[in-house]
Write a protein that holds these residues in place. Structure first.
Motif, short mmCIF file in Angstrom:
data_model
loop_
_atom_site.label_atom_id
_atom_site.label_comp_id
_atom_site.label_asym_id
_atom_site.label_seq_id
_atom_site.Cartn_x
_atom_site.Cartn_y
_atom_site.Cartn_z
N ARG A 1128 24.58 72.32 -32.99
CA ARG A 1128 23.33 71.86 -33.59
C ARG A 1128 23.39 70.36 -33.88
N GLU A 1129 24.51 69.91 -34.43
CA GLU A 1129 24.64 68.50 -34.76
C GLU A 1129 24.57 67.64 -33.50
N LYS A 1130 25.21 68.08 -32.44
CA LYS A 1130 25.17 67.32 -31.20
C LYS A 1130 23.75 67.27 -30.64
N SER A 1131 23.04 68.38 -30.75
CA SER A 1131 21.66 68.41 -30.26
C SER A 1131 20.79 67.42 -31.03
N ILE A 1132 20.98 67.37 -32.35
CA ILE A 1132 20.20 66.43 -33.16
C ILE A 1132 20.54 65.00 -32.80
N CYS A 1133 21.82 64.69 -32.67
CA CYS A 1133 22.23 63.32 -32.35
C CYS A 1133 21.72 62.90 -30.97
N SER A 1134 21.77 63.81 -30.01
CA SER A 1134 21.25 63.49 -28.67
C SER A 1134 19.77 63.21 -28.72
N ARG A 1135 19.05 63.98 -29.49
CA ARG A 1135 17.60 63.79 -29.60
C ARG A 1135 17.30 62.45 -30.27
N TYR A 1136 18.06 62.14 -31.32
CA TYR A 1136 17.90 60.83 -31.94
C TYR A 1136 18.20 59.71 -30.95
N GLY A 1137 19.23 59.91 -30.15
CA GLY A 1137 19.62 58.86 -29.20
C GLY A 1137 18.51 58.54 -28.22
N VAL A 1138 17.86 59.56 -27.68
CA VAL A 1138 16.78 59.34 -26.72
C VAL A 1138 15.61 58.63 -27.40
N ILE A 1139 15.29 59.04 -28.62
CA ILE A 1139 14.17 58.41 -29.34
C ILE A 1139 14.49 56.97 -29.69
N ILE A 1140 15.74 56.70 -30.07
CA ILE A 1140 16.13 55.32 -30.40
C ILE A 1140 16.04 54.42 -29.17
N VAL A 1141 16.37 54.95 -28.00
CA VAL A 1141 16.21 54.16 -26.78
C VAL A 1141 14.73 53.82 -26.58
N GLY A 1142 13.85 54.79 -26.90
CA GLY A 1142 12.42 54.50 -26.83
C GLY A 1142 12.01 53.41 -27.79
N TYR A 1143 12.51 53.46 -29.02
CA TYR A 1143 12.22 52.39 -29.99
C TYR A 1143 12.80 51.05 -29.51
N TYR A 1144 13.96 51.11 -28.89
CA TYR A 1144 14.58 49.89 -28.37
C TYR A 1144 13.66 49.20 -27.36
N GLU A 1145 12.95 49.99 -26.58
CA GLU A 1145 11.99 49.42 -25.63
C GLU A 1145 10.77 48.86 -26.35
N LEU A 1146 10.29 49.58 -27.34
CA LEU A 1146 9.05 49.18 -28.01
C LEU A 1146 9.24 47.90 -28.82
N VAL A 1147 10.38 47.78 -29.53
CA VAL A 1147 10.55 46.59 -30.37
C VAL A 1147 10.76 45.34 -29.53
#
Length: 1407
Positions: A1128-1147
């Protein structure tokens, strides 16, 4: 010998007594005691006391006999051969003399008792009362011998209790042992050990013995460990209920025994609840502990809180006044939270994968109601109050004084209100005791909550009355009392109350008579609402009390007598009774013709339903309507107009009001005339007798038909000038004349519509009638265009907008059934029989557009309000049938004419698509409605049953059909594409997809198809683009790939808008062709951030769930697998990672200033807040020692620190530079104004800056809080998570490197002789380093590939001490050296360069 012993004892010659006993053997003493104790000659107490006293004076010689006598007495006392009084006396004596026993004797007696319990020879009895005294005396001994060694008495007592509780107890003796332990002196640890042993014995005991054991356990809990007792009792019964529930669901061989066990279990549960409630009343601390137990259970195991036993116990304890409010609020919030959690699971496949299926809360609560029938009277009051608490707090909402219509139950609040209604409904069925109380509370709420929505209470009352009306016969006085307040209720409340009570009127004549009197009084009221309620009540009675055998004789046998009070249910049917009632009511309704327009309108709209259901009243109703119409109809054919509109208005001072809704009157007449003619035609076909009498009875019908025919001809010949509403008339709403003209125009438009409908239906195949319809339509259009022209003129002349509100278009008086008929004939019926007549109508495309538009508006009204104007507009079954028929017609026509090139026909096609969208919006609120609609689309019988597989196939079939229609649009030429239709079609597909199984291939095919559209098609229409992407994200929500799609959308936004650094070229690569520079901001950006925020909410919820799951593992219940937790923890961290890459593009995207930057700042704040929740979760793992960091989390932190956070600070700099540029442009624009006549506002707008003074600090604070928790986690985990986190930006000042460089160069030139080294070297190095760092930007990154990125750290070490923040201002080298606008300036800018360098080095060293 016994006399000597007693004599010496009485004379206190204890030495002589000791000598006598010393000379005797124990057998002789035993025989002596047998004679006194067992044979009952005299009271043995004195003799036993004398013997023990004598043995005591023998010192050591008498110790053995003392022990033997105690053993003998214990053995005797365990028998049932002695009377109770003697036993009590002997036990009391032995307890008093126990302090004279030596330590060895005490140990021996205690050991004997322990062995008897372990080997099963202990049978209880009063002798068990000796054991606490023995242990007490033993604990006072300084030194005793136990086993092979010596120890203190307290330690020996501990060993004995340990031995006693370690063995197996006979289930029949557990209650006696529990009662015995109440008097045993024990430490806290010993008490806990004993309580745990008693709780472990629960499963072995008979159900009937458990209440007594729980009672003893509660007494034992007064000494401590109350939580342990509560948890043990509740957990046992929850598990027992689960086992029983599973057994009932399965088919067992011995059904009788299972039922018997279930019944016994319920009765014992009820008794246990009573014991606990009694204990809570006596012990306040136990009540507080119970509430703490519930709250802690909610955190770690929410389902347990609402388990039937726990809920029943909580409701029973809530009867105690001091705990009432606290418990009800807690139960309500728990139920609401459970429904919210269920809603989260239903909306996300990712959550369903991580979280196991939860129990249906509704079934738990209703099971508690069902269990209460087993004598749980103490729970009834709690159930009633719980039901009303849920309904009061989660009822329907209102807006602008009106209740918001909701077609289906969707939200958690609605489910909670529905549960409260089911609790009360089931309680009424099960318990007779509370029926009157529930009805009383319902009526109180209906009467007192006049300004609040009460539809849920009316629904509950209706359900109770319809499901079990015989239960309410005893509550007739309550209903009559409610009728007294009928005239004081709002119209909707009064009408709802009458509708709910209606079934009772057939069972109680006295209730019907009372209602008739109340309605008559309401008709004479001065207020509008009572009159409308009176009309509604009369119409309701006319509908349901049919004349001449409309109902079975068993249900309508009451003779009409206002003084009758008995209930006549099974007497013979008397048709004259209903006829007399109906005639009297029709006479009373004649008064309505002189009352307000709203009252008349309600009468006209209700009459059609009356004659439709009670056909014998058609002629009397037509007589009434004819009398009313003659007041406004001009019979002279040479006079135009044929109606007196002046009589339809009521002037009062300077205001004008509508007095007679003439158009609605004519609509009512034409509907009833057509219905009556159909009825008479059928009757004439069946029976041709009595033609003369029927002709006399048909006089009103014939006259009204003549009037309608005459009105048609004369309205066609009349011009607008005849109604005094020509082009020169005033239509403004500011004066009396304008209001009067508007009323006249609306009345005339309504008359045109009524006559069009009448002429079309009266003779459908007549060419002449169709021509008349078109002529009426031409008149309608002419007047309607005039109104629109006047309205537009009033709203704006020469660009000036009027302060008056624009007048709304009058509602169409076409009935929905007429819309169905005419749409059918115009759009799909091309048979030779009808071709000649309807070709006349089809030639006028404007008329066809008007018909389709009207039908769409009717569907829109039905979708928004659940009802529709016109005849049968309140009959939901008919409305649904008409809706399905229209859906079929629109779909067929749209498929056939989708690619038409005729502009006028395109409008009709678009209207059909809008109507189809409304149809599916209505039908997809419920699966049954959707099945009914699909059956209508494919001409299946409505009562045909479909399996789930067939339903899925049919839904997928229609989705494919709609997909082909979308494909047709994309394959046509661009100049012929109507791209807006794609949005409507995709909206329908999205609605249908909700009913496909999420795990099936059909759902996956739909998702893949929509994804392909987004990747391949380019749509510049912004609403359509938003609809397509929204549909994709909504459908993908039931799959696990949403973050990946969001990341791709972020990359496309970055690609389309460019980088914040103008010198950086972004790779021209798009994932979705749908996203263009026109749609990227703000449309796609807003949509993307909205769904990202939703994903963050889901992850916060999952983190909270996992945190509670680890708490369960810590408590020892349902130990989760460590591998599952890590997964579960790995799944959450992976999901955060993908979203953070999206934020990295937006900022890094060059977002336009305004709404785009605002929502971006808010979303970033939410991201860091969510990350703080994740970090706090890991901190709690280390605090409780239940977990450790995963490698994926470390990679996630590295990604945030090295990639995201530096870009976030650069983004803030970009925003402020952008805002400063806009402010400067505004200032320049003000200076260059040439208009000197008007004063120039020299104030620079600072609204956006003030807004950012809140947004930017909130974001900075969220980042700092995240880093603070990260530091705490670093200390606890011993893992340096801050290694890759760069220093936070110093916000006290920001140095403009270009300006500093210039100053340093000047100083260097002026003082070159005094300077040994170049002070700008560090600055140059810093610029070079930053240039390298900016060149290393990446477009794609993830948690897994962030390991090798260590360049940022080396860059950071090489930075100059002058530069305290990573610079991102290369794109704008003129960034101010001053402090950011949102903070006041500091004196730092006046610091000499060398001091600046020192200050920078201090900052660097501090980091």
């Amino acid at each position: 010998m016994d006399k000597q012993i007693l004599l010496h004892y009485e004379k206190r010659k204890y030495e002589e007594l000791a000598k006598i006993l010393k000379s005797k053997e124990f057998s002789e003493i035993k025989e002596l005691l047998d004679n006194y104790v067992l044979r009952g000659r005299t009271d043995p107490t004195v003799l036993v006391l004398a013997v023990l006293t004598g043995l005591y004076y023998l010192k050591e010689d008498g110790k053995e006999n003392q022990l033997l006598i105690y053993k003998y007495m214990i053995k005797v006392l365990q028998k049932n051969e002695i009377n109770i009084q003697t036993v009590s006396n002997l036990v009391g004596l032995l307890m008093l003399e126990a302090d004279k026993l030596g330590g060895a004797n005490l140990v021996e007696l205690a050991s004997q008792f322990t062995e008897s319990v372990k080997n099963g020879t202990f049978t209880g009895g009063k002798a068990v009362d000796l054991f606490p005294k023995i242990l007490y005396e033993l604990s006072k001994e300084d030194k005793v011998i136990y086993g092979d060694g010596s120890m203190r008495g307290s330690e020996c007592k501990n060993h004995i209790l340990n031995t006693l509780c370690s063995g197996r107890w006979n289930p029949t003796t557990v209650v006696h042992l529990a009662a015995m332990f109440i008097d045993v002196p024990m430490t806290s640890e010993e008490l806990k050990f004993v309580i745990e042993k008693i709780i472990r014995s629960f499963p072995e005991m008979a159900l009937q013995d458990l209440p007594a054991l729980v009672y003893q356990l509660l007494l034992l809990a007064k000494r401590g460990h109350k939580r342990l007792v509560i948890e043990g009792v509740t957990s046992f019964y929850i598990d027992k209920d689960t086992v029983c529930r599973n057994q009932i669901s399965e088919i067992t061989e011995d059904l009788m025994s299972e039922e018997c066990d279930t019944e016994t279990l319920r009765y014992t549960e009820g008794t246990v609840i009573l014991h606990i409630v009694f204990s809570v009343k006596q012990d306040q601390e136990l009540g507080r502990e119970f509430i703490r137990y519930l709250k802690n259970t909610l955190l770690v195991h929410p389902v347990k809180v609402l388990a039937p036993f726990n809920l029943a116990l909580a409701l029973s304890v809530a009867r105690i006044h001091r705990l009432q409010d606290q418990l009800y609020d807690f139960i309500k919030s728990t139920i609401l939270k459970s429904f919210k959690d269920k809603d989260k699971e239903n909306n996300s496949k990712w959550i369903r994968e991580l979280v196991p299926d939860t129990v249906d809360i509704t079934s738990y609560v209703l099971e508690t109601v069902d269990n209460s029938k087993y004598g749980w009277d103490h729970v009834l009051q709690g159930l009633v109050q719980l039901g009303f608490t849920l309904m009061d707090s989660c009822g329907p909402k209102s807006a602008f004084g009106k209740e918001i219509y909701q077609a289906t139950i969707k939200t958690p609040s609605q489910f909670t209100c529905q549960l409260g209604k089911q609790v009360l409904k089931n309680t009424v069925k099960v318990h007779e005791v509370v029926r009157l109380e529930i009805l009383d509370q319902i009526f109180n709420r209906i009467v007192t909550k006049a300004t609040q929505p009460i539809s849920h209470y009316l629904d509950l009352l209706s359900d109770i009355v319809s499901s079990s009306p015989h239960f309410l016969l005893e509550a007739i006085p309550k209903v009559k009392e409610a009728f007294d307040y009928l005239s004081y209720l709002p119209t909707s409340s009064g009408q709802g109350l009458l509708t709910a009570i209606q079934p009772l009127l057939k069972l109680s004549t006295s209730l019907k008579d009372t209602l008739l009197i109340v309605l008559r009084k309401a008709m004479f009221s001065r207020q509008l609402d009572p009159r409308k309620i009176g009309v509604y009540g009369y119409l309701m009675i006319l509908k349901h009390f049919k004349v001449l055998g409309g109902l079975p004789s068993s249900q309508c046998s009451q003779p009409f007598n206002l003084s009758q009070v008995q209930i006549d249910v099974h007497t013979r049917y008397n048709p004259a009774s209903n006829e007399a009632v109906c005639i009297e009511i029709l006479g009373n309704l004649r008064r309505v013709g002189t009352q307000q327009a709203d009252v008349r309108l309600q009468l006209y709209e209700g009459f059609y339903e009356v004659v439709h259901r009670n056909t014998q009243l058609q002629m009397p109703v037509l007589d009434n309507l004819l009398n009313q119409l003659t007041k406004f109809y001009v019979e002279d054919e040479e006079i135009n107009p044929p109606v007196l509109l002046d009589k339809c208005i009521l002037p009062q001072g300077e205001q004008v009001f509508l007095a007679e809704p003439l158009a609605h009157l004519l609509a009512c007449i034409q509907h009833i005339v057509i219905k009556t003619r159909e009825t008479l035609t059928q009757q004439h076909t069946d029976d041709d007798d009595d033609d003369e009498e029927e002709e006399k009875e048909d006089r009103s019908l014939i006259l009204l038909e003549q009037v309608l025919a005459d009105l048609t001809v004369r309205m066609i010949s009349s011009e607008m000038e005849d109604f005094e509403i020509d082009k020169s008339a005033d239509f403004t709403l500011k004066n009396t004349v304008g209001i009067k003209n508007n009323i006249f125009a609306i009345l005339v438009l309504g008359i045109y519509e009524v006559l069009m409908e009448y002429n079309f239906i009266h003779n459908k195949n007549s060419v002449e009638k169709c021509e008349k319809v078109l002529k009426l339509y031409e008149k309608y259009v002419k007047l309607s265009d005039l109104l629109k022209e006047k309205a537009s003129t009033a709203n704006g002349k020469k660009g000036k907008v009027s302060t008056s509100k624009p007048s709304k278009a009058p509602a169409s008086l076409f009935s929905l059934s007429f819309n169905v008929d005419i749409v059918t004939l115009l759009l799909t019926d091309f048979s030779a029989k009808h071709k000649t007549a309807y070709d006349v109508l089809r030639t006028n495309l404007d008329f066809m557009k008007h018909i389709v538009t009207t039908a769409v508006n009717k569907l829109h009204q039905y979708s928004d309000k659940g009802v529709c104007d016109g005849s049968a507009g309140l009959d939901k079954s008919k409305l649904m049938n008409h809706c399905c028929q229209l859906g079929k017609l629109f779909l067929v026509y749209y498929i056939e004419h989708q690619m038409t090139t005729d502009r006028n026909n395109k409008t009709i096609v678009s209207g059909c698509l809008d109507g189809l969208l409304h149809v599916f919006t209505i039908c997809t609120t419920d699966k049954d409605k959707l099945c009914q609609c699909l059956k209508a689309l494919e001409d299946y019988a409505e009562n045909e049953k479909w399996s789930e597989k067939i339903k899925t196939e049919k839904i997928h079939k229609h989705i494919k059909k709609l997909q082909r229609l979308v494909a047709n649009i994309f394959t046509t030429d661009e100049d012929k594409q109507n791209i807006k239709e794609v949005g409507s079609l995709l909206s329908i597909i999205g609605q249908l997809s909700k009913y496909l199984p999420y795990h099936g291939t059909e759902y996956e095919e739909v998702q893949i198809w929509i994804h392909k559209i987004c990747t391949d098609q380019t749509i510049d229409d912004i609403p359509t683009c938003k609809q397509v992407l929204s549909t994709l994200l909504t459908i993908t929500q039931q799959m696990t790939s949403v973050p990946q799609i969001l990341k791709d959308m972020c990359q496309d936004v970055h690609s389309q808008l460019g980088d914040v650094d103008q010198q950086v070229e972004v790779e021209d690569k798009t994932n979705f062709s749908l996203i263009t520079i026109r749609t990227a901001a703000p449309t796609v950006l807003q949509l993307t951030l909205h769904h990202i925020d939703r994903e963050l909410d889901d992850m916060d919820w999952v983190i909270g769930y996992i945190k509670s799951d680890t708490s369960i593992s810590q408590s020892g219940d349902d130990l989760p697998n460590a591998t599952q937790q890590e997964t579960r923890e790995k799944s959450i961290c992976s999901r955060y990672g993908v979203i953070i890459v999206g934020y990295y593009e937006l900022v890094q995207s060059a977002l336009p200033s305004g709404i785009c930057t605002d929502i971006m700042l808010k979303s970033l704040t939410k991201l860091y807040t969510s990350l703080s929740v994740l970090v706090k979760y890991y901190i709690s793992l280390y605090t409780k020692k239940t977990g450790h960091l995963t490698s994926r989390f470390e990679k996630l932190i590295k990604l945030i620190g090295s990639k995201l956070s530096p870009c976030v600070y650069a983004f803030i700099t970009y925003i402020q530079a952008l805002e400063k540029e806009h402010i400067q442009q505004a200032a320049d624009h003000i200076k260059t104004k040439k208009d000197k006549k008007k004063p120039v506002n020299t104030n620079i707008p600072t609204g956006k800056v003030i807004k950012q003074t809140k947004m930017i600090p909130n974001l900075i604070y969220a980042i700092e809080v995240f880093e603070k928790f990260l530091i705490q986690l670093t200390k606890k985990s011993k893992v340096n998570l801050m290694d890759n986190v760069k220093m936070s930006t110093a916000r006290d000042f920001r140095i403009n490197k270009a300006a500093v460089q210039a100053v340093l160069d000047e100083q260097s030139d002026s003082s070159s002789s005094n300077s040994d080294e170049d002070p700008t070297q560090d600055v140059e190095n810093d610029q070079d380093n930053h240039g390298d760092d900016d060149g290393e930007k990446e477009n794609n990154s993830g948690v897994e590939d962030s390991d090798g990125d260590n360049d940022n750290d080396s860059d950071e070490e090489n930075q100059s001490s002058v530069s305290n923040t990573p610079s991102t201002s290369q794109q704008d080298p003129q960034v101010s050296t001053n402090k950011r606008d949102i903070w006041p300036s500091t004196s730092q800018h006046n610091t000499p360069p060398n001091k600046k360098a020192k200050l920078g080095s201090k900052v660097k060293n501090r980091r």
